[in-house]
Design an enzyme around this catalytic site. Structure first.
Site, PDB file in Angstrom:
ATOM      1  N   ASP A 262       0.854  -1.178   0.000  1.00 36.44           N
ATOM      2  CA  ASP A 262       0.000   0.000   0.000  1.00 36.44           C
ATOM      3  C   ASP A 262       0.898   1.238   0.000  1.00 36.44           C
ATOM      4  O   ASP A 262       1.848   1.319   0.789  1.00 36.44           O
ATOM      5  CB  ASP A 262      -0.888   0.012   1.240  1.00 36.44           C
ATOM      6  CG  ASP A 262      -2.342   0.304   0.905  1.00 36.44           C
ATOM      7  OD1 ASP A 262      -2.576   1.294   0.186  1.00 36.44           O
ATOM      8  OD2 ASP A 262      -3.225  -0.443   1.343  1.00 36.44           O
TER       9      ASP A 262
ATOM     10  N   ASP B  15      -3.173   4.639  -2.399  1.00 36.73           N
ATOM     11  CA  ASP B  15      -4.312   5.142  -1.627  1.00 36.73           C
ATOM     12  C   ASP B  15      -4.744   6.523  -2.131  1.00 36.73           C
ATOM     13  O   ASP B  15      -3.902   7.411  -2.314  1.00 36.73           O
ATOM     14  CB  ASP B  15      -3.892   5.215  -0.154  1.00 36.73           C
ATOM     15  CG  ASP B  15      -5.028   5.535   0.778  1.00 36.73           C
ATOM     16  OD1 ASP B  15      -5.939   4.693   0.909  1.00 36.73           O
ATOM     17  OD2 ASP B  15      -5.003   6.618   1.396  1.00 36.73           O
TER      18      ASP B  15
ATOM     19  N   GLU C 208      -6.420   3.788  -6.097  1.00 38.48           N
ATOM     20  CA  GLU C 208      -7.746   4.001  -5.504  1.00 38.48           C
ATOM     21  C   GLU C 208      -8.200   5.405  -5.894  1.00 38.48           C
ATOM     22  O   GLU C 208      -7.529   6.388  -5.580  1.00 38.48           O
ATOM     23  CB  GLU C 208      -7.668   3.877  -3.981  1.00 38.48           C
ATOM     24  CG  GLU C 208      -9.017   4.090  -3.315  1.00 38.48           C
ATOM     25  CD  GLU C 208      -8.926   4.314  -1.815  1.00 38.48           C
ATOM     26  OE1 GLU C 208      -9.872   3.956  -1.101  1.00 38.48           O
ATOM     27  OE2 GLU C 208      -7.896   4.870  -1.342  1.00 38.48           O
TER      28      GLU C 208
ATOM     29  N   HIS D 294     -10.888  -3.393   2.808  1.00 35.26           N
ATOM     30  CA  HIS D 294     -10.852  -3.000   4.225  1.00 35.26           C
ATOM     31  C   HIS D 294     -11.790  -1.848   4.543  1.00 35.26           C
ATOM     32  O   HIS D 294     -12.017  -1.559   5.722  1.00 35.26           O
ATOM     33  CB  HIS D 294      -9.416  -2.623   4.605  1.00 35.26           C
ATOM     34  CG  HIS D 294      -8.902  -1.443   3.833  1.00 35.26           C
ATOM     35  ND1 HIS D 294      -8.582  -1.522   2.488  1.00 35.26           N
ATOM     36  CD2 HIS D 294      -8.672  -0.159   4.194  1.00 35.26           C
ATOM     37  CE1 HIS D 294      -8.180  -0.335   2.066  1.00 35.26           C
ATOM     38  NE2 HIS D 294      -8.218   0.509   3.078  1.00 35.26           N
ATOM     39  N   ASP D 295     -12.312  -1.174   3.528  1.00 33.56           N
ATOM     40  CA  ASP D 295     -13.208  -0.034   3.734  1.00 33.56           C
ATOM     41  C   ASP D 295     -14.678  -0.361   3.480  1.00 33.56           C
ATOM     42  O   ASP D 295     -15.530   0.521   3.631  1.00 33.56           O
ATOM     43  CB  ASP D 295     -12.817   1.125   2.808  1.00 33.56           C
ATOM     44  CG  ASP D 295     -11.560   1.839   3.251  1.00 33.56           C
ATOM     45  OD1 ASP D 295     -11.252   1.806   4.458  1.00 33.56           O
ATOM     46  OD2 ASP D 295     -10.870   2.435   2.390  1.00 33.56           O
TER      47      ASP D 295
END
Length: 560
Positions: free
Chosen positions: A98, A199, A256, A329-330
Site C-alpha cells: 500500500d 491510496d 484508488e 478494508h473499507d
C-alpha cells in the site's frame, strides 16, 4: 491488447491487523502472515496486496504513516518483512504494498518540522493557508466529518487534512517533496516488491485557488470534492512518477480513485499513457447510499448494478483495464450486502464470486471473502474501533439523531465489518489469537472458518479455488470481450465473453426465487458446450432454456 502477468493474476488483500496474530498480543502481525502463506498458495492466488505495515501512530489504522521506511512495532521488524517477501517469492507469488502519499501522519518528521515556522525547510511539504474572516480558509469538509482544516497556533494558520486532523495532506506542488517520495518508492522497489496499491491517489493535485465548494447534499466528499479529486496536475504527477521510477521495474500499479469516471480511468490506465495499470472506482459501492451519503442506507437495485458494471466493462474496452472487487478494508462484507447471509449464505457467496471473477479485469479477494464471512452486529458503539464510524456516530448524536437508527447504519456500512479478525477455526477467538483481539471476533466463527471450509469440498473456499483455477486454464476469462445480456431484468445478471471462436455464457440469479432463463439465439442448442462451473449440481450437455434456483450461477463455455 498487450498480455501481461497482472491482467492474468488474482490478488488477495491482507489487512494485517486482523489477519493472524503470532505473538498473542491481540494484533495480527507479519510473522502471522508468514504462517498462513501455504493457505494462500493452496487457494491459488498470485499476488498479495498488503495494507500498510509502516510505522504509524494508528489514528487511521496505519493509513497515517510516520515513517515510510520502517515497520510498525506491533507488526514486527524489517527483518520479519524481508522474510515475508522471501517466503512469498519462494512460493511463486508476488507482493504489492500500500502506498499512501496523499498525506502522512502529523507525527512524520516532515510535518513536525513543517509546523514549526514559516521558513522551515519542510514548510512547503504540506498545504498551509491563512484563515478567512477568523474562520477556516474555505468550507471544505473532511471525509471523516468536520472541517478539512486544522489550526496551528504556532504559525497562526491552517493545514489541510482531507481525512483525520492527524493526516495532513502533502503538497505535491513542491518538486522537493515529489523527489523525496520517488526516492522512497524506489527504495521499496529495490527491495524486490512487485508493485503498489496507491491510496486515494487522485487526491494529490488540488485546485491551487482553494475556492469554497458548492455544498452538494448527499455527496460523501461534500463541498470541496471537485477541487481535490482528479485535480489539474494529476496526470503530470503520475506521468512523472512513472517516468522517474515506476517504468524502471516490471510491476503492477492500481490507484484508488473515488469519483473517477470511465473516461478519466482511460486516461489513468491507457497503455500509451504511462501512468497506472488500473484503478479502483466506487460506483457500485454507492448503490445502497441514499441522498445523504454512505450512512443513509437505501435498497439497491440489480438493474442499477448491471448498468454500472456494464458501463465500466464496455467503456474501458481495450483502452484501459478494470480492477474487479466486491470487498476491501473499507467496505462491508459482500454476502451481507448484495447476497443473503442467512438461508443462502454459501450459495449467494459463490454466486457473487462467479459474477465478478468471470468479468474482464483483474479480480481482488479480500481476506475472509473466500470463506463467506459476514458483517458483524456489534451491540454498542464501544465495540467499534474505526475513526470514520466513531466520528459519524458522535456527530449524529450531537445533532439529535436516533441511536437505534445510527446503530442500524453501522451494522450495514461500518468499515469495522471488514476488520473483524480472520476466522481460521472454531477455537477461541476463531484461531486468530490466544490473547484479547484488538477488535471483537464475529460470533459466527464456529460455523464460518477456514478449517471447516478447507475440509469441505463443497465450501465457498473450494469454489474460489475452482474459479481461480479456471482463470489460469481459459484465456477467454482474462481477455475475452464483454457483452451484456438482460439489461432490465431485475433478478438475473447475465453476460457473454467472446474470444476468437469461443464464448462464455455467465448467468447469475441475484434473487431468492426460482428464475427462468432463455438462452440467447446465437448459442442456443449448441452441442459444443460444457458447464465450466456452477454452485448447484447440473449435468446438461446442450444449451436449452433452464430454470435457475435461488442464487444460482452457471458458466458455460461454447465453441462456435
Amino acid at each position: 491488447m498487450n498480455r501481461t502477468w497482472w491482467k492474468e493474476s488474482v490478488i488477495y488483500q491482507i489487512y494485517p491487523r486482523s489477519f493472524n496474530d503470532s505473538d498473542n498480543d491481540g494484533i495480527g502481525d507479519i510473522p502471522g502472515i508468514i504462517e498462513k502463506l501455504d493457505y494462500l498458495q493452496e487457494l491459488g492466488i498470485d499476488v498479495i496486496w498488503l495494507s500498510p505495515v509502516y510505522q504509524s501512530p494508528n489514528d487511521d489504522n496505519g493509513y497515517d504513516i510516520s515513517d515510510y521506511q520502517a515497520i510498525m512495532d506491533e507488526f514486527g521488524t524489517m527483518e520479519d518483512w524481508d522474510l515475508l517477501l522471501e517466503e512469498i517469492h519462494r512460493r511463486d507469488m508476488k507482493l504489492i504494498m500500500d502506498l499512501v502519499i496523499n498525506h502522512t501522519s502529523d507525527e512524520h518528521v516532515w510535518f513536525m518540522e513543517s509546523r514549526k515556522s514559516h521558513d522551515n525547510p519542510y514548510r512547503d511539504y504540506y498545504i498551509w493557508r491563512d484563515g478567512k474572516d477568523g474562520k477556516e480558509p474555505n468550507n471544505w469538509e473532511s471525509i471523516f466529518s468536520g472541517s478539512a482544516w486544522q489550526y496551528n497556533e504556532r504559525t497562526n494558520d491552517y493545514y489541510l487534512h482531507l481525512f483525520s486532523k492527524k493526516q495532513p495532506d502533502l503538497n505535491w506542488e513542491n518538486p522537493k517533496l515529489r523527489k523525496d517520495i520517488y526516492e522512497m518508492i524506489r527504495w521499496w522497489l529495490d527491495k524486490g516488491i512487485d508493485g503498489f496499491r496507491m491510496d486515494v491517489i487522485n487526491f494529490i493535485s488540488k485546485d491551487q485557488a482553494y475556492p469554497d465548494g458548492d455544498v452538494v447534499d448527499g455527496k460523501p466528499y461534500a463541498s470541496g470534492a471537485k477541487y481535490f479529486m482528479n485535480g489539474p496536475n494529476i496526470h503530470d504527477y503520475l506521468n512523472e512518477m512513472n517516468r522517474e521510477v515506476l517504468s524502471d521495474y516490471d510491476i503492477m500499479t492500481v490507484g484508488e480513485m473515488p469519483g473517477v469516471s470511465p473516461e478519466e480511468a482511460k486516461l489513468y490506465t491507457g497503455e500509451d499513457r504511462n501512468e497506472l495499470n488500473m484503478v479502483f472506482h466506487f460506483e457500485h459501492m454507492d448503490l445502497d447510499s441514499g441522498p445523504d451519503g454512505k450512512w443513509d442506507v437505501k435498497p439497491w437495485s440489480l438493474v442499477e448494478m448491471k448498468k454500472i458494471f456494464n458501463k465500466w466493462q464496455l467503456d474501458l474496452g481495450n483502452e484501459g483495464w478494470n480492477s474487479l472487487y466486491w470487498n476491501n478494508h473499507d467496505q462491508p462484507r459482500v454476502v451481507s450486502r448484495f447476497g443473503n447471509d442467512s438461508a443462502y449464505r454459501e450459495t449467494s457467496a459463490k454466486m457473487l464470486a462467479t459474477t465478478l471473477h468471470m468479468m474482464k479485469g483483474t479480480p481482488y479477494i479480500y481476506q475472509g471473502e473466500e470463506l463467506g464471512m459476514t458483517n458483524v452486529n456489534f451491540n454498542s458503539i464501544e465495540e467499534y474501533k474505526d475513526i470514520e464510524t466513531l466520528n459519524m456516530y458522535n456527530e449524529k448524536i450531537e445533532n439529535g439523531a436516533n441511536v437505534d437508527r445510527i446503530m442500524e447504519s453501522l451494522h450495514i456500512k461500518s468499515r469495522d465489518n471488514a476488520r473483524t479478525p480472520m476466522q481460521w477455526s472454531g477455537e477461541t477467538n476463531a484461531g486468530f489469537t490466544n490473547g484479547t483481539p484488538w477488535i471483537k471476533v464475529n460470533p459466527n466463527y464456529k460455523e464460518i472458518n477456514a478449517e471447516q471450509n478447507t475440509r469441505n469440498p463443497q465450501s465457498v473456499y473450494h469454489y474460489y479455488r475452482d474459479l481461480i483455477k479456471l482463470r489460469k486454464e481459459h484465456g477467454i476469462i482474462v481477455y475475452g470481450e464483454y457483452e451484456p445480456l438482460l439489461d432490465e431484468d431485475e433478478d438475473i445478471f447475465a453476460y457473454l465473453r467472446k474470444l476468437e471462436n469461443e464464448v462464455l455464457l455467465v448467468v447469475n440469479n441475484f434473487s431468492g426465487e426460482e428464475q427462468h432463463f432463455i438462452i440467447p439465439p446465437e448459442v442456443r442448442d449448441n452441442q459444443k458446450c460444457n458447464l465450466l462451473i456452477s454452485n448447484y449440481d447440473h449435468y446438461e450437455d446442450r444449451l436449452q432454456d433452464f430454470h435457475l434456483q435461488p442464487y444460482e450461477s452457471r458458466v458455460y463455455k461454447i465453441r462456435l
